[in-house]
Design an enzyme around this catalytic site. Structure first.
Site, PDB file in Angstrom:
ATOM      1  N   ASP A   1      44.746  28.406  27.797  1.00 52.00           N
ATOM      2  CA  ASP A   1      44.105  27.678  28.893  1.00 52.00           C
ATOM      3  C   ASP A   1      44.040  26.213  28.515  1.00 52.00           C
ATOM      4  O   ASP A   1      43.841  25.875  27.339  1.00 52.00           O
ATOM      5  CB  ASP A   1      42.682  28.224  29.120  1.00 52.00           C
ATOM      6  CG  ASP A   1      42.085  27.750  30.427  1.00 52.00           C
ATOM      7  OD1 ASP A   1      42.184  28.497  31.421  1.00 52.00           O
ATOM      8  OD2 ASP A   1      41.545  26.624  30.465  1.00 52.00           O
ATOM      9  N   ASP A   2      44.172  25.347  29.514  1.00 48.07           N
ATOM     10  CA  ASP A   2      44.119  23.913  29.208  1.00 48.07           C
ATOM     11  C   ASP A   2      42.701  23.446  28.885  1.00 48.07           C
ATOM     12  O   ASP A   2      42.513  22.299  28.484  1.00 48.07           O
ATOM     13  CB  ASP A   2      44.761  23.112  30.339  1.00 48.07           C
ATOM     14  CG  ASP A   2      46.288  23.235  30.303  1.00 48.07           C
ATOM     15  OD1 ASP A   2      46.836  23.656  29.250  1.00 48.07           O
ATOM     16  OD2 ASP A   2      46.946  22.936  31.322  1.00 48.07           O
TER      17      ASP A   2
ATOM     18  N   GLY B   1      43.676  32.576  39.275  1.00 46.93           N
ATOM     19  CA  GLY B   1      43.301  33.115  40.581  1.00 46.93           C
ATOM     20  C   GLY B   1      44.014  32.448  41.743  1.00 46.93           C
ATOM     21  O   GLY B   1      44.346  33.099  42.735  1.00 46.93           O
TER      22      GLY B   1
ATOM     23  N   HIS C   1      50.421  53.261  53.730  1.00 53.65           N
ATOM     24  CA  HIS C   1      51.862  53.558  53.697  1.00 53.65           C
ATOM     25  C   HIS C   1      52.722  52.444  54.291  1.00 53.65           C
ATOM     26  O   HIS C   1      52.360  51.821  55.272  1.00 53.65           O
ATOM     27  CB  HIS C   1      52.162  54.879  54.425  1.00 53.65           C
ATOM     28  CG  HIS C   1      51.829  54.820  55.892  1.00 53.65           C
ATOM     29  ND1 HIS C   1      52.715  54.384  56.835  1.00 53.65           N
ATOM     30  CD2 HIS C   1      50.689  55.116  56.562  1.00 53.65           C
ATOM     31  CE1 HIS C   1      52.171  54.435  58.026  1.00 53.65           C
ATOM     32  NE2 HIS C   1      50.930  54.871  57.886  1.00 53.65           N
TER      33      HIS C   1
ATOM     34  N   HIS D   1      47.019  37.865  47.340  1.00 56.06           N
ATOM     35  CA  HIS D   1      45.761  38.354  46.754  1.00 56.06           C
ATOM     36  C   HIS D   1      45.030  39.162  47.810  1.00 56.06           C
ATOM     37  O   HIS D   1      44.615  38.619  48.842  1.00 56.06           O
ATOM     38  CB  HIS D   1      44.896  37.181  46.285  1.00 56.06           C
ATOM     39  CG  HIS D   1      43.560  37.607  45.739  1.00 56.06           C
ATOM     40  ND1 HIS D   1      42.590  36.711  45.388  1.00 56.06           N
ATOM     41  CD2 HIS D   1      43.025  38.826  45.481  1.00 56.06           C
ATOM     42  CE1 HIS D   1      41.513  37.354  44.930  1.00 56.06           C
ATOM     43  NE2 HIS D   1      41.760  38.659  44.993  1.00 56.06           N
TER      44      HIS D   1
END
Ligand SMILES: CC(=O)SCCNC(=O)CCNC(=O)[C@H](O)C(C)(C)COP(=O)(O)OP(=O)(O)OC[C@H]1O[C@@H](n2cnc3c(N)ncnc32)[C@H](O)[C@@H]1OP(=O)(O)O
Length: 211
Positions: free
Chosen positions: A32-33, A67, A134, A143
């Site tokens: 992670d930055d 996310g 289905h 998402h």
């Protein structure tokens, strides 16, 4: 199993890590930055900035746990074009039809259900307790939030976000970069780059952030 390296150490990343441990990975670390100001995400270590994936790729499985749909897809494509091993992560409590498909870089969270002939694209999130019935088709980096439900033969375009508890009627086509608000019920097709909300869902004049 190889060490799993998760790119993106936020709340979503912690849930991905937890699902991965339940699915059998023993060693999970984050890139992670924010590395330098933080050295853990939950119980898992942050071992470097995002760019460090290049030196870890040969020995580890890599997975993008950001996310934001657009950022996740961009990073996924960068890794995929470098020929990196990119697993799917499926929580063992998810119910997955043997006749469904899940592309690389996608996570299926606890209690989710994929029904027969559902097809989930790359870098997607099918979140806690969501159901995909289905013949649904989810493009890359969709998402589906916790508790959202897609009836049969729904299609969802790239980077779209279906909010918590939303319901989508059978046969509906949802475009790319769409935001379906939490709790909405979608009964008409939705054009690209539209936010819809309410029951029945209608386009909103305000555009929510798709992250
Ligand atoms: C594990 C996890 O946490 S995964 C994350 C799951 N999170 C979600 O599903 C959240 C999805 N996001 C939403 O539903 C957001 O509320 C959005 C994107 C629809 C709107 O967000 P914003 O653009 O920030 O809108 P904002 O909060 O300013 O509200 C604007 C207006 O829309 C209304 N509104 C906001 N959300 C909704 C909603 N879900 N349904 C109906 N109306 C809504 C507000 O009441 C407000 O109305 P007003 O102008 O009459 O006061």
């Amino acid at each position: 199993m190889k060490t799993l390296v998760l790119l993106g150490a936020g709340g979503h990343g912690r849930v991905v890590a937890d699902a991965a441990v339940m699915a059998g990975w023993r060693d999970v670390v984050f890139l992670d930055d924010g590395f330098g100001s933080r050295d853990t995400n939950g119980v898992w270590p942050i071992v470097g900035p995002l760019v460090k994936w290049r030196e870890m790729a040969a020995q580890c499985d890599l997975f993008v746990s950001v996310g934001d749909n657009g950022t996740r897809l961009r990073l996924f494509k960068e890794l995929a074009s470098a020929g990196v091993s990119l697993p799917r992560i499926v929580h063992p409590s998810a119910v997955i039809s043997a006749h469904s498909s899940i592309e690389a870089g996608t996570v299926i969270m606890a209690g989710a259900i994929l029904q027969a002939f559902a097809a989930i694209g790359a870098a997607g999130i099918v979140n806690t307790g969501a159901t995909v019935d289905h013949d649904c088709r989810l493009d890359n980096a969709v998402h589906l939030s916790p508790g959202a439900h897609l009836a049969g033969t729904v299609s969802v375009g790239e980077r779209s976000w279906i909010g918590m508890g939303a319901n989508v009627r059978q046969g509906i086509n949802i475009g790319a970069d769409v935001m379906v608000a939490a709790g909405a019920t979608v009964v008409n097709d939705v054009a690209d780059r539209t936010t819809v909300m309410g029951v029945p869902a209608a386009p909103s004049k305000r555009i929510g952030s798709n992250s």
